[in-house]
Design a protein around this motif. Structure first.
Motif, mmCIF file in Angstrom:
data_model
loop_
_atom_site.group_PDB
_atom_site.id
_atom_site.type_symbol
_atom_site.label_atom_id
_atom_site.label_comp_id
_atom_site.label_asym_id
_atom_site.label_seq_id
_atom_site.Cartn_x
_atom_site.Cartn_y
_atom_site.Cartn_z
ATOM 1 N N ASP A 1 5.288 19.608 2.461
ATOM 2 C CA ASP A 1 5.635 18.955 1.716
ATOM 3 C C ASP A 1 5.318 16.852 1.766
ATOM 4 O OD1 ASP A 1 6.058 21.269 0.245
ATOM 5 O OD2 ASP A 1 7.513 21.544 0.361
ATOM 6 N N ILE A 2 4.355 17.300 2.290
ATOM 7 C CA ILE A 2 4.018 15.477 2.218
ATOM 8 C C ILE A 2 2.607 15.440 2.639
ATOM 9 C CG2 ILE A 2 4.155 15.520 5.450
ATOM 10 C CD1 ILE A 2 5.601 12.707 4.583
ATOM 11 N N GLU A 3 1.828 14.425 2.299
ATOM 12 C CA GLU A 3 0.875 14.633 2.444
ATOM 13 C C GLU A 3 -0.277 12.633 2.255
ATOM 14 O OE1 GLU A 3 -1.395 16.071 -0.889
ATOM 15 O OE2 GLU A 3 0.308 16.384 -2.307
ATOM 16 N N PRO A 4 -0.876 12.683 2.958
ATOM 17 C CA PRO A 4 -1.492 11.038 2.440
ATOM 18 C C PRO A 4 -1.391 11.209 1.064
ATOM 19 C CG PRO A 4 -2.792 12.088 4.444
ATOM 20 C CD PRO A 4 -1.471 13.592 3.694
ATOM 21 N N ALA A 5 -1.120 9.200 1.154
ATOM 22 C CA ALA A 5 -1.344 8.694 -0.697
ATOM 23 C C ALA A 5 -3.412 8.734 -0.698
ATOM 24 C CB ALA A 5 -0.733 7.469 -0.535
ATOM 25 N N PRO B 1 0.777 -1.676 -0.576
ATOM 26 C CA PRO B 1 -0.142 0.332 -0.051
ATOM 27 C C PRO B 1 0.462 0.732 -0.271
ATOM 28 C CG PRO B 1 -1.283 -1.361 1.932
ATOM 29 C CD PRO B 1 0.535 -2.244 1.144
ATOM 30 N N LEU B 2 0.581 2.052 -0.853
ATOM 31 C CA LEU B 2 1.027 3.630 -0.647
ATOM 32 C C LEU B 2 0.971 4.072 0.788
ATOM 33 C CD1 LEU B 2 0.721 4.456 -4.335
ATOM 34 C CD2 LEU B 2 2.910 2.488 -2.861
ATOM 35 N N ALA B 3 2.040 4.776 1.268
ATOM 36 C CA ALA B 3 1.254 5.440 2.510
ATOM 37 C C ALA B 3 1.446 7.260 2.154
ATOM 38 C CB ALA B 3 2.680 5.022 3.253
ATOM 39 N N TYR B 4 2.757 7.656 1.562
ATOM 40 C CA TYR B 4 2.694 8.733 1.610
ATOM 41 C C TYR B 4 3.198 9.411 0.603
ATOM 42 C CZ TYR B 4 1.201 9.959 6.640
ATOM 43 O OH TYR B 4 0.648 9.904 7.641
ATOM 44 N N PHE B 5 2.948 11.054 0.122
ATOM 45 C CA PHE B 5 3.890 10.956 -1.067
ATOM 46 C C PHE B 5 4.555 12.857 -0.442
ATOM 47 C CE2 PHE B 5 0.320 9.913 -3.373
ATOM 48 C CZ PHE B 5 0.505 8.641 -3.711
ATOM 49 N N CYS B 6 6.045 12.095 -0.658
ATOM 50 C CA CYS B 6 6.411 13.260 -0.467
ATOM 51 C C CYS B 6 7.707 14.675 -1.350
ATOM 52 C CB CYS B 6 7.901 13.230 0.383
ATOM 53 S SG CYS B 6 7.915 12.456 2.323
ATOM 54 N N HIS B 7 6.869 16.064 -1.464
ATOM 55 C CA HIS B 7 7.264 16.654 -2.675
ATOM 56 C C HIS B 7 7.750 17.665 -2.353
ATOM 57 C CE1 HIS B 7 3.131 18.045 -1.459
ATOM 58 N NE2 HIS B 7 2.828 16.952 -1.905
ATOM 59 N N GLY B 8 8.627 17.878 -1.743
ATOM 60 C CA GLY B 8 9.489 19.280 -1.428
ATOM 61 C C GLY B 8 10.185 19.302 -0.088
ATOM 62 N N GLN B 9 10.853 19.991 0.578
ATOM 63 C CA GLN B 9 12.087 19.733 1.394
ATOM 64 C C GLN B 9 11.237 20.468 2.315
ATOM 65 O OE1 GLN B 9 14.580 18.451 2.269
ATOM 66 N NE2 GLN B 9 14.472 17.781 0.184
ATOM 67 N N ARG B 10 10.115 21.469 2.113
ATOM 68 C CA ARG B 10 9.833 22.322 3.598
ATOM 69 C C ARG B 10 8.875 21.461 4.526
ATOM 70 N NH1 ARG B 10 5.123 25.737 0.896
ATOM 71 N NH2 ARG B 10 4.540 23.971 0.073
ATOM 72 N N VAL B 11 9.354 21.612 6.114
ATOM 73 C CA VAL B 11 8.591 20.980 6.735
ATOM 74 C C VAL B 11 7.801 21.440 7.102
ATOM 75 C CG1 VAL B 11 9.661 19.276 8.622
ATOM 76 C CG2 VAL B 11 10.546 19.269 7.307
ATOM 77 N N PRO B 12 6.591 20.515 7.948
ATOM 78 C CA PRO B 12 6.160 19.706 7.031
ATOM 79 C C PRO B 12 4.843 19.963 6.166
ATOM 80 C CG PRO B 12 4.591 21.361 9.048
ATOM 81 C CD PRO B 12 5.555 21.860 8.855
#
Length: 338
Positions: free
Chosen positions: A320-324, A307-318
């Protein structure tokens, strides 16, 4: 042997009907899309086909057992998006399923989301599931995929969304500055952090613990424990063994595999196979912003059946991440074409 034809608007719904009426071992003979965008699936019923019947069928069709993902030979006209996705590195197994699943949607992105929903599984849950015990999650993967930054993004978002008590464990004693990087994030987020020594070494001072189990024991009051592990080359068997030993046999430590999108399929699959002894349960894809060629990493995810869990698309915290999800994957994949 008889052939029964099932028809509908979406492949997933048809396969559910096949499973209900014929069973898990149904023999799919052919799939095709009709001019009205509906889908037909031919299923062999009755007694098991003889070798002669199977040979005869193979002249016109590629047969498969239901549940085994092999590409059938379809005779329908290709959806116009398929060429674009092929350019993005998507393999024939996924393209076939996307083509079959994209009919009937009002928009290109909606059709893609529906197709991804029937092609991949999605699971981003990291909320504790055992009363009174922390959920423990370790991120594992090759060097340079962004595990430490991903860990910080997860912690920041989950604490904000669910008000969780979170602890960090740094088990990366190989990369110079790795523990310091995680400690910096911990300080900024006000999250406690513990560092453990590599297996086979003794306590070195400076707050380092000998084992991950020791750090977990200190964090029993937490809701969630996130473990940052050392990046390991797929060819470094010794380091892979050390990583496996450091995580131990704790059945409550869930391993999430982290792979980066900007990579070729051969190296991605080699890495996935190297980490397979760790029995990873889900996949996080990072650096999706750094490539328009995301097909290879999704081909690997498809082959792994994770299963795909998360997608990351950049360096910014927090940020640039989102649930898949199927819809978000459709947006990420098709954004270059709009």
């Amino acid at each position: 042997m008889d052939i029964r034809t099932f028809r509908g608007r979406a492949l997933q719904a048809i396969m559910g009907e096949v499973r209900t009426e014929i069973g898990e071992d149904a023999l799919i003979v052919d799939t095709r899309r009709l001019p009205d965008r509906s889908v037909e699936v031919d299923v062999a019923i009755g007694s098991s086909p003889s070798a002669h019947e199977m040979l005869s069928l193979s002249h016109d069709h590629e047969t498969k057992t239901f549940g085994v993902r092999e590409r059938p030979q379809s005779r329908h006209a290709e959806h116009p998006a398929i060429d674009l996705l092929r350019e993005g590195g998507f393999g024939p197994d996924i393209l076939e399923r996307l083509e079959l699943g994209m009919g009937g949607a009002e928009s290109f992105v909606d059709g893609m989301a529906e197709a991804f929903g029937s092609t991949f599984a999605f699971d981003s849950s990291l909320v504790p599931h055992r009363q009174g015990s922390p959920k423990i999650v370790a991120l594992v993967g090759p060097t340079g995929v962004g595990k430490t930054t991903t860990l910080a993004k997860l912690a920041a978002q989950l604490r904000l969304a669910f008000d969780l008590k979170i602890g960090f464990i740094s088990a990366d004693s190989f990369r110079v500055g790795a523990a310091h990087q995680l400690q910096t994030y911990a300080n900024l987020l006000r999250i406690p952090c513990r560092t453990v020594c590599p297996p086979g070494t003794s306590r070195t001072g400076g707050g380092m613990l000998e084992r991950i189990d020791d750090a977990i024991a200190e964090f029993q009051g937490m809701d969630l424990i996130l473990v940052d592990t050392a990046g390991v080359s797929a060819r470094d068997k010794e380091r892979l063994q050390l990583l496996q030993e450091s995580l131990g046999n704790n059945e409550y430590v869930e391993r999430l595999l982290v792979l980066q999108a900007p990579s070729n399929e051969k190296d991605l699959m080699l890495a996935a196979e190297a980490f397979s002894p760790l029995q990873c349960s889900r996949l996080i894809i990072t650096k999706l912003d750094e490539t328009n060629f995301s097909g290879p990493v999704l081909n690997v995810g498809f082959r792994l059946r994770l299963p795909l869990a998360y997608f990351c698309h950049g360096q910014r915290v927090p940020e640039d991440i989102e649930p898949a999800s199927a819809k978000r994957l459709a947006h990420l994949v098709t954004s270059r074409y709009h």
